[in-house]
Design an enzyme around this catalytic site. Structure first.
Site, PDB file in Angstrom:
ATOM      1  N   GLY A 291       0.707  -1.182   0.272  1.00 33.61           N
ATOM      2  CA  GLY A 291      -0.003  -0.151  -0.095  1.00 33.61           C
ATOM      3  C   GLY A 291       0.969   1.422   0.044  1.00 33.61           C
ATOM      4  N   SER A 292       0.270   2.524   0.638  1.00 37.80           N
ATOM      5  CA  SER A 292       0.885   3.580   0.720  1.00 37.80           C
ATOM      6  C   SER A 292       2.346   3.643   1.377  1.00 37.80           C
ATOM      7  CB  SER A 292       0.156   4.503   1.260  1.00 37.80           C
ATOM      8  OG  SER A 292      -1.270   4.841   0.530  1.00 37.80           O
ATOM      9  N   THR A 293       2.819   2.629   1.969  1.00 38.32           N
ATOM     10  CA  THR A 293       4.345   2.801   2.359  1.00 38.32           C
ATOM     11  C   THR A 293       5.219   2.778   1.332  1.00 38.32           C
ATOM     12  OG1 THR A 293       4.267   0.176   2.711  1.00 38.32           O
ATOM     13  CG2 THR A 293       3.462   1.585   4.684  1.00 38.32           C
ATOM     14  N   MET A 294       4.815   2.526   0.098  1.00 43.20           N
ATOM     15  CA  MET A 294       5.672   2.365  -1.169  1.00 43.20           C
ATOM     16  C   MET A 294       5.716   3.816  -1.755  1.00 43.20           C
ATOM     17  SD  MET A 294       6.997  -0.633  -1.851  1.00 43.20           S
ATOM     18  CE  MET A 294       7.302  -0.498  -0.175  1.00 43.20           C
ATOM     19  N   GLY A 584      -4.387   5.895   4.991  1.00 41.80           N
ATOM     20  CA  GLY A 584      -3.280   4.992   4.661  1.00 41.80           C
ATOM     21  C   GLY A 584      -2.779   5.144   3.445  1.00 41.80           C
TER      22      GLY A 584
END
Length: 584
Positions: A291-294, A584
């Site tokens: 998800g958005s951690t990338m 997120g």
């Protein structure tokens, strides 16, 4: 009258007598030779029938944490075995033996009868030496003891997934016990003894080969941090009524894994009620879309091209973007119709990130993600490790570029994710991962330009400290950086996503004065009211990072001056509404 004393065939009779005489002389000479001159043959034959070599067990090497705290030790135990064939002649002693063993007399008798033709069966394994001696004091014919070693794990379920366990034969079966089995396993010795024809020990003669103990293995984990991470993750799983979770702490300078925790877990000292699902080291086996951690990695690719800088603006209105039949949506409403690059990270805008990615190109984003270890083995050699999936398309279409930029269409492990963030924290230098204690600084590679990595650090600090940031991840007394993520869970066995099933993620590092520790928190299927990474996983990051920095004696870098604290300063502005920190 004829004489029958051999006169008829005198030469034949004398020949036979001569041959018999020669045979007697030859046998006598051989006996004299074997008894007086060359007696090694008879001794060897006698020894073959009475001398025996019995093994001397060797205990496995000690497994410790980085500070020498024991995580796996070997303790001597007594194993009792029986010769059922020998025991058939004294059946009236069987009830006494059963009571001493704590077994049912009828069942033991049935077992001995069923194996009456055999000469070896185990009666019980893993008794304490005192318990074994109590049974041997009964002197039941046909009952014997062996000295063995049993593995004991002082930290119990806290380090179960990292350390693993051994089987009854003291062979590694999971974790580092399996990965480093050759290193830990000892080499048994041999002792020469004299036994009679019934196998009874008559005399202990000598040790022909000394046992060699296994070598000590010092892991990289810090047991204090392991306990801290276990406590906070277990608490979060219970409060969020989640299915499972993982948490990894890494030293960004040395590449050492300081803590690796998974829930549910198991007690390696008592595996009777253990379920297979609890044995899985989810941090290195379970793969998921991050998800958005990338987005920070995708943003790194944009800055690296030189065409983008943090202050550049992107239009995100109206919060959605149509690509054919595919619609990209922002989860929450942004601050305004236009965001700069830092604002895209703070608001976790999928639309803004996609528009930046279209300019950068999927190939550049793929290259940055690959350079920090995604889609590759970590090199730890840990049993069952998964490599995940980082797609590299021959032709990058807009939909594939966009989904990769905000963390869909690829899969990673928690260990790979913390390694990627540790690279950002280490000014773009990639350090090899290690689950063993590192004695000297490892070699590193500059995989992201330092100026780009440092810029991303500042942007991620704003993700936490800005008014609309993920305030639940803040650490009192310290500046930290990080990014939340919320990913829908893919359906197993078919395309698409499971309804109302999410993973809540948070990845970050600190302190910002000199980033030293990276932490990733993964909560699987929270169901107690919320599922956004900033709402579920960020508080766990805050508590674990706070405890880590204090346990490791890292000086605070975000304290108010003493005189300002003592003065009557106005109260700080109230925290933002909880819903603003849960994207997120």
């Amino acid at each position: 009258m004829m004489k029958l004393d051999g006169a008829l065939f005198p030469w034949r009779f004398r020949l036979v007598l001569g041959l018999l005489g020669l045979m007697v002389l030859g046998i006598s000479a051989q006996i004299i030779y074997l008894q007086l001159i060359d007696d090694d043959f008879l001794k060897g034959q006698g020894d073959a029938r009475s001398l025996r070599h019995i093994p001397i067990p060797a205990h496995r090497g000690l497994v410790t944490d980085r500070n020498g705290e024991p995580l796996a030790v070997s303790t001597p135990v007594s194993t009792l075995w029986a010769n059922p064939k020998e025991m058939q002649g004294d059946k009236n002693r069987w009830p006494d033996l059963a009571r001493a063993l704590g077994q049912d007399p009828a069942q033991l008798a049935e077992r001995l009868e069923a194996n009456a033709s055999k000469e070896f069966i185990y009666l019980v394994r893993g008794l304490t030496p005192e318990q074994g001696q109590n049974v041997m004091d009964l002197k039941v014919p046909g009952v014997y003891s062996l000295e063995e070693f049993r593995r004991f794990y002082p930290a119990g379920d806290t380090t179960a997934h990292m350390v693993g366990f051994t089987d009854l034969d003291d062979d590694g079966r999971e974790g580092v016990e399996l990965a480093y089995d050759d290193w830990l396993a000892g080499v048994p010795g041999r002792r020469q003894v004299l036994k009679d024809r019934r196998g009874h020990l008559i005399r202990d003669i000598q040790v022909t080969k000394n046992a060699k103990a296994g070598k000590t293995l010092a892991l990289s984990i810090d047991l204090r941090l392991q306990y801290l991470a276990t406590r906070e993750l277990r608490k979060a799983i219970q409060e969020q009524q989640a299915k499972a979770g993982s948490l990894v702490i890494m030293d960004v300078k040395t590449g050492e894994v300081l803590a690796m925790v998974n829930m549910p877990t198991y007690n390696p000292n008592n595996r009777r009620t253990m379920v297979p699902a609890a044995m899985r080291n989810r941090a290195i086996i379970d793969v998921f879309e991050p998800g958005s951690t990338m987005k920070p990695l995708s943003m790194s690719a944009a800055l690296e091209t030189g065409r983008w800088k943090p202050s550049d603006k992107v239009e995100v209105y109206p919060g959605s973007l149509q690509l054919g039949r595919y619609t990209i949506k922002d989860v929450s409403k942004s601050e305004g119709p236009v965001l700069d690059l830092t604002g895209i990270l703070i608001n976790s805008s999928n639309v803004g990130m996609s528009k930046v990615a279209f300019d950068v190109g999927g190939e550049n984003i793929y290259r940055v993600m690959s350079s920090v270890g995604l889609g590759q083995y970590s090199g730890l050699g840990f049993p069952g490790e998964r490599v995940g999936n980082l797609p590299n398309h021959r032709e990058w279409h807009k939909a594939e570029t966009a989904t990769l930029s905000y963390g869909y269409g690829l899969s990673v492990t928690a260990l790979q994710l913390v390694h990627a963030y540790a690279t950002l924290a280490n000014h773009g230098r990639l350090v090899p991962l290690s689950i063993l204690k590192v004695d000297r600084p490892p070699e590193n590679r500059q995989v992201i330009p330092q100026n780009v990595a440092d810029t991303i650090q500042g942007m991620l600090q704003q993700v936490i400290e800005a008014p609309r940031g993920v305030y639940r991840a803040q650490v009192p007394g310290y500046h930290v950086a990080g990014k939340s993520g919320t990913a829908r869970k893919a359906t197993v066995g078919s395309r698409g996503y499971t309804e109302n099933a999410y993973r809540s993620l948070f990845a970050g590092f600190g302190p910002m004065s000199d980033p030293r520790y990276a932490i990733v928190v993964v909560i699987d299927e929270p169901s107690a009211g919320g599922y956004f990474g900033g709402l579920v996983s960020a508080p766990v990051f805050s508590k674990v990072m706070s405890g880590t920095l204090r346990l490791m004696n890292i000086p605070p870098d975000n304290l108010q001056p003493a005189q300002q604290q003592a003065s009557n300063t106005p109260a700080p502005a109230p925290m933002p509404a909880p819903t603003k920190g849960g994207r997120g």
